[in-house]
Design a protein around this motif. Structure first.
Motif, PDB file in Angstrom:
ATOM      1  N   VAL A  38       1.389   7.664   5.182  1.00  0.00           N
ATOM      2  CA  VAL A  38       2.673   8.127   5.389  1.00  0.00           C
ATOM      3  C   VAL A  38       3.365   8.083   4.298  1.00  0.00           C
ATOM      4  N   ALA A  39       3.268   7.220   3.254  1.00  0.00           N
ATOM      5  CA  ALA A  39       3.821   7.223   2.079  1.00  0.00           C
ATOM      6  C   ALA A  39       3.610   8.389   1.070  1.00  0.00           C
ATOM      7  N   ALA A  40       2.480   8.759   1.270  1.00  0.00           N
ATOM      8  CA  ALA A  40       1.801   9.930   0.537  1.00  0.00           C
ATOM      9  C   ALA A  40       2.464  11.026   0.821  1.00  0.00           C
ATOM     10  N   TYR A  41       2.630  11.316   2.303  1.00  0.00           N
ATOM     11  CA  TYR A  41       3.113  12.493   2.940  1.00  0.00           C
ATOM     12  C   TYR A  41       4.609  12.514   2.455  1.00  0.00           C
ATOM     13  N   ALA A  42       5.558  11.247   2.265  1.00  0.00           N
ATOM     14  CA  ALA A  42       7.047  11.224   2.037  1.00  0.00           C
ATOM     15  C   ALA A  42       7.120  11.580   0.747  1.00  0.00           C
ATOM     16  N   SER A  77       0.817  -1.183  -0.053  1.00  0.00           N
ATOM     17  CA  SER A  77      -0.110  -0.045   0.029  1.00  0.00           C
ATOM     18  C   SER A  77       0.996   1.384  -0.043  1.00  0.00           C
ATOM     19  N   MET A  78       1.866   1.028   0.674  1.00  0.00           N
ATOM     20  CA  MET A  78       2.928   2.359   0.521  1.00  0.00           C
ATOM     21  C   MET A  78       3.342   2.825  -0.615  1.00  0.00           C
ATOM     22  N   PHE A  79       3.699   1.702  -1.646  1.00  0.00           N
ATOM     23  CA  PHE A  79       4.205   2.215  -3.031  1.00  0.00           C
ATOM     24  C   PHE A  79       3.091   2.516  -3.657  1.00  0.00           C
ATOM     25  N   ASP A  80       1.870   1.937  -3.432  1.00  0.00           N
ATOM     26  CA  ASP A  80       0.727   2.175  -4.414  1.00  0.00           C
ATOM     27  C   ASP A  80       0.253   3.731  -4.071  1.00  0.00           C
ATOM     28  N   ALA A  81       0.431   4.225  -2.898  1.00  0.00           N
ATOM     29  CA  ALA A  81      -0.113   5.700  -2.646  1.00  0.00           C
ATOM     30  C   ALA A  81       0.956   6.549  -3.277  1.00  0.00           C
ATOM     31  N   ALA A  82       2.230   6.091  -3.651  1.00  0.00           N
ATOM     32  CA  ALA A  82       3.354   6.923  -4.013  1.00  0.00           C
ATOM     33  C   ALA A  82       3.513   7.273  -5.451  1.00  0.00           C
ATOM     34  N   ALA A  83       2.824   6.228  -6.202  1.00  0.00           N
ATOM     35  CA  ALA A  83       3.180   5.800  -7.524  1.00  0.00           C
ATOM     36  C   ALA A  83       2.845   6.793  -8.430  1.00  0.00           C
ATOM     37  N   ALA A 127      -9.123  13.207   1.201  1.00  0.00           N
ATOM     38  CA  ALA A 127     -10.356  13.248   0.818  1.00  0.00           C
ATOM     39  C   ALA A 127     -11.152  12.025   0.526  1.00  0.00           C
ATOM     40  N   GLN A 128     -10.353  11.023   0.441  1.00  0.00           N
ATOM     41  CA  GLN A 128     -11.153   9.707   0.333  1.00  0.00           C
ATOM     42  C   GLN A 128     -10.767   8.526   1.274  1.00  0.00           C
ATOM     43  N   ASP A 129      -9.636   8.898   2.025  1.00  0.00           N
ATOM     44  CA  ASP A 129      -9.015   8.000   2.729  1.00  0.00           C
ATOM     45  C   ASP A 129      -8.906   8.291   4.354  1.00  0.00           C
ATOM     46  N   GLY A 130      -9.687   7.431   5.052  1.00  0.00           N
ATOM     47  CA  GLY A 130      -9.670   7.752   6.617  1.00  0.00           C
ATOM     48  C   GLY A 130      -8.440   7.638   7.371  1.00  0.00           C
ATOM     49  N   GLY A 131      -7.401   6.756   7.094  1.00  0.00           N
ATOM     50  CA  GLY A 131      -6.286   6.607   7.456  1.00  0.00           C
ATOM     51  C   GLY A 131      -5.594   7.970   7.336  1.00  0.00           C
ATOM     52  N   ALA A 132      -5.489   8.566   6.145  1.00  0.00           N
ATOM     53  CA  ALA A 132      -4.978   9.838   5.875  1.00  0.00           C
ATOM     54  C   ALA A 132      -5.557  11.015   6.820  1.00  0.00           C
ATOM     55  N   ARG A 133      -6.771  10.966   7.068  1.00  0.00           N
ATOM     56  CA  ARG A 133      -7.327  12.007   7.976  1.00  0.00           C
ATOM     57  C   ARG A 133      -6.822  11.697   9.398  1.00  0.00           C
ATOM     58  N   ARG A 134      -6.717  10.391   9.817  1.00  0.00           N
ATOM     59  CA  ARG A 134      -6.220  10.348  11.026  1.00  0.00           C
ATOM     60  C   ARG A 134      -4.783  10.831  11.267  1.00  0.00           C
ATOM     61  N   LEU A 135      -4.004  10.495  10.189  1.00  0.00           N
ATOM     62  CA  LEU A 135      -2.845  10.947  10.388  1.00  0.00           C
ATOM     63  C   LEU A 135      -2.677  12.513  10.427  1.00  0.00           C
TER      64      LEU A 135
END
Length: 280
Positions: free
Chosen positions: A248-252, A105-111, A264-272
């Motif tokens: 975290v990967a998106a942020y990095a 999932s980390m690689f998918d978010a940053a692709a 906007a579409q991911d609860g994990g990102a909102r929590r972070l």
């Protein structure tokens, strides 16, 4: 703040570990050029009544051989760098298995943001701390993680933090993800190194499992000093860990703007976002 905790694992040995001098031993690193042998500390005190499983030659050879293959999978030149570190002591095997299954999932978010370059780092046993080469392929990282089995031992978070600081000194590293459930080391040394990471612009995202309040406080302090975040997660819910790794990967890869777009579409990102004191 307490010098160490052990959550669900039982015994606390932080005073013995926290009082010994810092020998500046870092995690053995596998790079594109060479593989370092495992670094062990012969002066490490014995665990109080707990047997420590030493790594066999076969285990070490397996890791080194696999790390050479992983190091050959070179990520994109402009990919953001992230260290993925885990406590691989004995009771951590279920969480290790979950992390192995969701790390893609980390690689998918940053692709779509420029890519991600990940280095695996772990500790286990009596003084064993290792890291892989930098990779941009989730399959290579998964294959390496599948070769590793958790073993009894104490936490070595200080060695992980110093290793990450050393890596960031060579080339910028955007983030550290650490997954664990205990701290068995003196907080003074951990906080000092965490402060160094903050000065390097490297945020630590500390994910703690279990409900131990002292562990939660220790992780929170390390994260605060770097400008990152400390969050609890339930290893019995793989989707939760996958969402946090993705955030975290998106942020990095893309900074605060990328994290907000994901939110906007991911609860994990909102929590972070809610857990981070600042958005850099």
């Amino acid at each position: 703040m307490p010098g160490g905790t052990r959550g669900s694992k039982g015994s606390v040995v932080s005073r013995a570990l926290g009082s010994r001098p810092d020998h500046r031993a870092h995690c053995a690193r596998a790079s594109n050029d060479h593989i370092l042998p495992a670094m062990t500390d012969p002066k490490m005190p014995a665990l109080h009544g707990r047997e420590v499983a030493r790594s066999s030659t076969r285990d070490i050879d397996s890791f080194l051989g696999e790390a050479r293959q992983v190091a050959a999978v070179v990520p994109g030149r402009n990919a953001a760098r992230l260290v993925f570190a885990l406590d691989a002591t004995m009771s951590r095997q279920p969480t290790w298995d979950v992390a192995t299954s969701v790390q893609a999932s980390m690689f998918d978010a940053a692709a779509d943001i420029g890519g991600l370059s990940v280095q695996l780092c772990y500790f286990r046993g009596l003084g064993e701390c290792r890291s892989s080469g930098w990779v941009g392929d989730p399959r290579a990282l998964r294959d390496l993680m599948l070769k590793i089995r958790c073993q009894s031992g104490n936490t070595q978070i200080g060695r992980v933090l110093r290793h990450v600081s050393e890596e960031a000194g060579r080339q910028p590293v955007r983030a550290l993800i650490y997954v664990g459930d205990a701290v068995e080391e003196g907080m003074d040394g951990l906080c000092s190194t965490a402060g160094e990471l903050g000065l390097l612009g490297l945020k630590a995202f500390m994910f703690h499992e279990g409900g131990n309040p002292a562990t939660r406080a220790a992780f929170s302090e390390i994260a605060r000093l770097t400008g990152g975040a400390a969050m609890a997660f339930d290893a019995s819910a793989p989707a939760s860990l996958a969402a946090l790794l993705r955030a975290v990967a998106a942020y990095a890869a893309g900074g605060g703007a990328a994290l907000h777009r994901l939110a906007a579409q991911d609860g994990g990102a909102r929590r972070l976002i809610a857990a981070m004191p600042k958005m850099g």
